[in-house]
Design a protein around this motif. Sequence first.
Motif: not given
Length: 381
Positions: A268-295
């Motif tokens: 979607q962003l590649a079509l609207t850029w440099p503007e943004r349109g309303p999302s078609m997807s879910e939104r991030l829920d940080f509390a549900a995510l809890g943690k992000l990991t890396f290696e």
Amino acid sequence: MVNGISILGSTGSIGRQTVAAAKHLGVPVKAISVQSNIELAERQARELNTELVAVYDEDAAKALRRRLCDTNIRVAGGEAGLIEAAVIPSADCVVTAVSGAVGLKPTLAAIDTGRRIALANKETLVCAGTIVMARAAEKGAEIVPVDSEHSAIFQCLTGRERTELYRILLTGSGGPFRGKPVSELRDITPAQAVKHPNWSMGAKISVDSATMMNKGLEFIEAMYLFACTPDEIQVIIHPESIIHSMVELVDGTVIAQLGVPDMGLPIQLALTWPERGPSMSERLDFAALGKLTFEAPDLAKVPCLGLAMDCARRGGTATAILNAANEVAVALFLQEKIGFTQIYDCVSKALDSMEICSDPNLEEILDADRRARNFVREHFD
Ligand code: NDP
Ligand code: MG
């Protein structure tokens, strides 16, 4: 926002999500192109009322022409049709969502018209990144990446000076076999390899994700797209696929782009850029995510990634050979003609057997691509 698009590879994973994004945004789809899936192409063409459908397979093109004879929709065949779809005058953006280096010629043709390239087809840049980027700069064609990592980097770099960049932090989930011991990799079947934990994608990129060749191709893609050296790109494993990549600035600041793992966002962003349109997807829920990991990636376990990084350093035709040999090797693996770990053998042997041309023109790149494909077919099929 773009006024009209054509979609190369409209029946694929990215193609179908692009159709959904275009409908969501109300952007007309003027042309679509496919390899041979005329059932879905016919439904898409009728629903979107496209001007043109390009079908690479000539027999399938003839069949579709008969099926669409009650409409004004034109059907074109072969490579000429694919190029025609890429440059259709009524569109100001082409979404390159075919899989493989077949995307190179239509992308160059579209660049020559100066339109926006919403680039999903990373193989085009891996094969001929120097030529594609130079041509785009010369013709004023904007390349907006669709690959989620590159979309993230593109967003993080917007408004920054090139001199502010210290390095790119290219994230990857590590693929479906991250926790598996090396001894079990040999017996991986195609069915296991195409099942990715975070993303639902076409077969070729799914296998590339499993070998981590995909991250290697993305490393090369980033090098060309953002005019970086290989030393300015670090790969970091982030199994949750929430941070889509980051940039580290000279003062130590790190800027990241986050979102749910859904290709609908970068498309979607590649079509609207440099503007943004309303999302078609879910939104991030940080509390549900809890943690992000890396290696750090374990290059001994995923040798395809190391091989691709090495090709990025060698430059010239090395990346085209890598890409072409990998395309054939993945196809042979999917046909169960070679084992999972032999994909690496095919690509490294093709690279060992061929001379690298350091500053190739397009003909030399296409020749290296052809010879690498033939080498793998002759020695492994
Ligand atoms: P798919 O295999 O799902 O789809 C490929 C599409 O290309 C199909 O529509 C296919 O048509 C079409 N196609 C193949 N060969 C030709 C040809 N010669 N001429 C015209 N059309 C052709 O692939 P994906 O959507 O997964 O991937 C597409 C590209 O996007 C790849 O370069 C991949 O690396 C990149 N990408 C994909 C992501 C994903 O989430 N899927 C994420 C990031 C990048 P048909 O149906 O008739 O065979
Ligand atoms: Mg990606």
